[in-house]
Design an enzyme around this catalytic site. Structure first.
Site, short mmCIF file in Angstrom:
data_model
loop_
_atom_site.label_atom_id
_atom_site.label_comp_id
_atom_site.label_asym_id
_atom_site.label_seq_id
_atom_site.Cartn_x
_atom_site.Cartn_y
_atom_site.Cartn_z
N LYS A 163 -13.81 -8.94 7.81
CA LYS A 163 -13.25 -7.73 7.22
C LYS A 163 -14.36 -6.80 6.74
O LYS A 163 -14.28 -5.58 6.89
CB LYS A 163 -12.30 -8.09 6.08
CG LYS A 163 -11.00 -8.73 6.57
CD LYS A 163 -10.20 -9.38 5.47
CE LYS A 163 -8.97 -10.06 6.03
NZ LYS A 163 -8.23 -10.86 5.04
N ASP A 192 -3.77 -4.21 0.26
CA ASP A 192 -3.28 -5.36 1.03
C ASP A 192 -1.77 -5.53 0.86
O ASP A 192 -1.16 -6.39 1.50
CB ASP A 192 -4.01 -6.64 0.58
CG ASP A 192 -3.99 -7.73 1.63
OD1 ASP A 192 -3.78 -7.42 2.82
OD2 ASP A 192 -4.18 -8.90 1.27
N GLN A 196 -8.72 -12.48 -1.19
CA GLN A 196 -8.50 -13.38 -0.05
C GLN A 196 -7.64 -14.56 -0.49
O GLN A 196 -7.93 -15.21 -1.49
CB GLN A 196 -9.85 -13.87 0.49
CG GLN A 196 -9.73 -14.77 1.71
CD GLN A 196 -9.12 -14.07 2.91
OE1 GLN A 196 -9.43 -12.92 3.20
NE2 GLN A 196 -8.23 -14.77 3.61
#
Length: 288
Positions: free
Chosen positions: A58, A125, A102
């Site tokens: 990413k 996200d 994450q």
């Protein structure tokens, strides 16, 4: 479908590349106009090899799109309170426009509490309850990245959703549940299935659109796919295996996503696009 039929592949890699190119243009415009480069902060707890790889990938994509990245690595012993403090500090940092935690974060941490420490305007996200609520009500906000990527793929391939039967296999709060809500918003009739669903194959056989997002390798078999259906495999299991038995499903489906190269690249592309969108909103009025 005839025995020789083969479904058209839905190329997530190619579409993601075009989204990232457009995102890079937008990022450069923001930087030129405001003097501020969009910035994504990535937070990783522990050193799980798969998570380390995902974060590295990413960050590399960020660099290609003209997005600055700031990485915060925390030890596996991190407590929920310590992680919340880290995310709260990033939420208040004006130099950070988007935050990615994450996941999974490990068994000793309250993941929901951690997600809720992310400010809604930086939740690129799409993992907070606020983001799920705005998405469900069709209000401005950030969508969960994988569901958002799936919807872009369906749109790219001209898949008509109005009045269609969509079956979502999986009910996670950042994939299964939100993709069902997005499909519903496009006037599909949505059925959620999960590990306790009775006679799952019978339900899948009725689906015009199947979204497999349960994390069980090859759970969906080709004989259970309605001829001409659209099959979205959002699963990723060891050995580059999805939740759909690809070789048999592609002989019956009209469109199908490969694993890898289907949903995965779209997830990162949406993350980057939403980071730049967040930066545009937060930098509005700085210059020009």
């Amino acid at each position: 479908m005839s025995p020789t039929h083969t479904a058209q592949l839905m190329d997530g890699t190619g579409l993601a590349r075009r989204i990232v190119e457009a995102t890079a243009t937008n990022a450069a415009e923001i930087s030129q106009r405001t003097g501020v480069a969009p910035c994504l902060a990535t937070v990783l707890v522990g050193d799980d090899p798969a998570s380390v790889t995902y974060v590295r990938m990413k960050r590399a994509r960020c660099a290609k799109a003209g997005i600055r990245s700031r990485h915060i690595g925390l030890p596996a012993s991190t407590t929920t309170a310590e992680l919340v403090d880290t995310l709260t500090a990033l939420s208040h940092d004006p130099q950070v426009h988007g935050i990615l935690l994450q996941h999974p974060v490990g068994p000793g941490i309250d993941e929901r509490a951690a997600f809720e420490a992310i400010a809604p305007e930086k939740d690129v996200d799409g993992v907070t309850m606020h983001s799920f609520g705005t998405m469900s009500f069709g209000l401005p906000g950030f969508v969960s990245c994988t569901p958002g990527g799936i919807m872009r793929l369906l749109d790219e391939y001209g898949v008509e959703l109005t009045g269609k039967q969509a079956v979502v296999v999986g009910r996670s709060p950042i994939l299964g549940k939100p993709v069902g809500m997005l499909l519903l918003a496009q006037d599909a009739t949505v059925t959620y299935c999960h590990s306790r669903t009775a006679d799952l194959p019978a339900i899948v056989r009725e689906a015009d659109i199947v979204v497999a997002a349960v994390g069980r390798p090859r759970l969906i078999h080709g004989q259970d796919v309605k001829p001409g259906a659209v099959v979205i495999d959002a699963g990723y299991n060891p050995g580059n295996v999805g939740d759909v038995d690809f070789d048999t499903a592609r002989t019956r489906a009209r469109l199908i996503t490969p694993v890898p190269g289907g949903v995965g690249p779209m997830t990162i592309a949406v993350l980057l696009a939403q980071t730049v969108e967040a930066a545009a909103q937060q930098c509005h009025g700085l210059v020009g």
